[in-house]
Design an enzyme around this catalytic site. Structure first.
Site, mmCIF file in Angstrom:
data_model
loop_
_atom_site.group_PDB
_atom_site.id
_atom_site.type_symbol
_atom_site.label_atom_id
_atom_site.label_comp_id
_atom_site.label_asym_id
_atom_site.label_seq_id
_atom_site.Cartn_x
_atom_site.Cartn_y
_atom_site.Cartn_z
ATOM 1 N N PHE A 128 14.376 17.855 -15.406
ATOM 2 C CA PHE A 128 15.685 17.882 -14.738
ATOM 3 C C PHE A 128 16.769 17.557 -15.758
ATOM 4 O O PHE A 128 16.591 16.666 -16.589
ATOM 5 C CB PHE A 128 15.774 16.813 -13.653
ATOM 6 C CG PHE A 128 15.009 17.087 -12.403
ATOM 7 C CD1 PHE A 128 14.207 18.202 -12.272
ATOM 8 C CD2 PHE A 128 15.079 16.196 -11.327
ATOM 9 C CE1 PHE A 128 13.507 18.441 -11.102
ATOM 10 C CE2 PHE A 128 14.384 16.431 -10.154
ATOM 11 C CZ PHE A 128 13.604 17.547 -10.039
ATOM 12 N N MET A 147 7.503 15.063 -17.171
ATOM 13 C CA MET A 147 8.584 15.287 -16.217
ATOM 14 C C MET A 147 9.839 14.505 -16.573
ATOM 15 O O MET A 147 10.136 13.517 -15.936
ATOM 16 C CB MET A 147 8.140 14.950 -14.810
ATOM 17 C CG MET A 147 7.380 13.670 -14.668
ATOM 18 S SD MET A 147 6.276 13.875 -13.256
ATOM 19 C CE MET A 147 5.250 15.229 -13.880
ATOM 20 N N PRO A 148 10.490 14.976 -17.588
ATOM 21 C CA PRO A 148 11.669 14.221 -18.053
ATOM 22 C C PRO A 148 12.870 14.404 -17.126
ATOM 23 O O PRO A 148 12.965 15.380 -16.388
ATOM 24 C CB PRO A 148 11.982 14.845 -19.411
ATOM 25 C CG PRO A 148 10.827 15.706 -19.761
ATOM 26 C CD PRO A 148 10.188 16.104 -18.472
ATOM 27 N N TYR A 149 13.744 13.412 -17.215
ATOM 28 C CA TYR A 149 15.032 13.459 -16.536
ATOM 29 C C TYR A 149 16.093 13.161 -17.590
ATOM 30 O O TYR A 149 16.030 12.132 -18.266
ATOM 31 C CB TYR A 149 15.083 12.415 -15.416
ATOM 32 C CG TYR A 149 16.461 12.237 -14.847
ATOM 33 C CD1 TYR A 149 16.954 13.113 -13.896
ATOM 34 C CD2 TYR A 149 17.283 11.209 -15.277
ATOM 35 C CE1 TYR A 149 18.234 12.969 -13.383
ATOM 36 C CE2 TYR A 149 18.568 11.049 -14.773
ATOM 37 C CZ TYR A 149 19.034 11.938 -13.826
ATOM 38 O OH TYR A 149 20.303 11.797 -13.333
ATOM 39 N N LYS A 176 15.052 10.187 -19.973
ATOM 40 C CA LYS A 176 13.953 9.396 -19.426
ATOM 41 C C LYS A 176 12.671 10.215 -19.486
ATOM 42 O O LYS A 176 12.639 11.343 -19.000
ATOM 43 C CB LYS A 176 14.246 9.013 -17.965
ATOM 44 C CG LYS A 176 15.260 7.894 -17.809
ATOM 45 C CD LYS A 176 15.395 7.458 -16.353
ATOM 46 C CE LYS A 176 16.716 6.760 -16.114
ATOM 47 N NZ LYS A 176 16.956 5.564 -16.915
#
Lengths: 70, 70, 70, 70, 70, 70
Positions: free
Chosen positions: B41, B1-3, C7
């Site tokens: 995201f 679940m990268p941002y 991230k």
């Protein structure tokens, strides 16, 4: 190659003041850590007063509260 | 679940270009790290020219300086 | 002069994979917005599993929950 | 009440140097924008060399490339 | 002295709702970690819909896609 | 699809406390803005004491100063 992000409340900082912040932070990194200014980025974010909270309330309310105490 | 946060100077990036950035970064994370696109995201920040510094000066001044050298 | 922050959860991304992310994001910004790679920064943050939450729970618990449903 | 985030590559900045950065940035915000130091935060992030990219490659490779040119 | 940054899509959050977020996050940090509210900052960023991507597409398109499935 | 980043000084926050922060922030966003928890990310950063400054000095020194005053 530092990256510096400065967040301040939006209260009329001028272009000249922003340029002063950019110059000052860059100089500091050159002086303290011998960084290369050409790869030093400074990004300034102005945040609307209603979007900044401190002490559990928006900043304007916080300031009124501080004033009321004195 | 990268941002992923992409900061660029505000210089007229179109909706289509932004959509291309979002698609491209997401594809990259799927391809390289096998991430799930549904929990990837991407947030794009456009930063006013006067708020971005490099080389100790606002970006516009920096570009003029580079040009003057060549 | 873009700045990109990626991230991801800390799950063993290798140096080679990180280099691939750096190359891929930079290429994307060159291709889509004609940015100069020499002033494109990419910073990767690996975040410990217990420090990343989604669906109201830490990510490990979230994944178990998803698996249990299927 | 400014918030400043300084990201640098992890290359042995000492506690004293960090304290100097904290003091210098805070002084700058007091001097230029008349900010209150008591509500000025400075957060320093040291980023591993392999996690910082510039010119499309990790920073170490970038520096080697620059040296090779000269 | 925590610093909290909340990013949401720009969809009409009111001043009252923002104040509620500021109060709620601050209370949480006081309750869970015994933090001092006077040195707890909360910064809210509203992000334009076209600047937020998920599932590889801008958020509006993502929502349409989800609806079409049901 | 909110993204929340919580920065605290590294002083021994437990996994259970972090999970409580994640749950609490997510609940808040659901309650106040009717956000979907499945697309609400919370990322916690623990920052070393020497990397956090307030009042122009590292946080430990700041606390000693406050104590000395009382």
């Amino acid at each position: 190659m530092p990256y510096v992000n400065i967040k301040i409340t939006r209260e009329g900082a001028t272009q000249a003041q922003k340029a002063e912040l950019i110059a000052g932070v860059t100089d500091l990194l050159v002086r303290v850590l011998d960084k290369n200014p050409a790869t030093t980025f400074v990004v300034i974010d102005e945040v609307a007063m209603e979007d900044w909270g401190v002490g559990g309330v928006p900043v304007e309310q916080y300031r009124k509260r501080l004033k009321a105490r004195t």
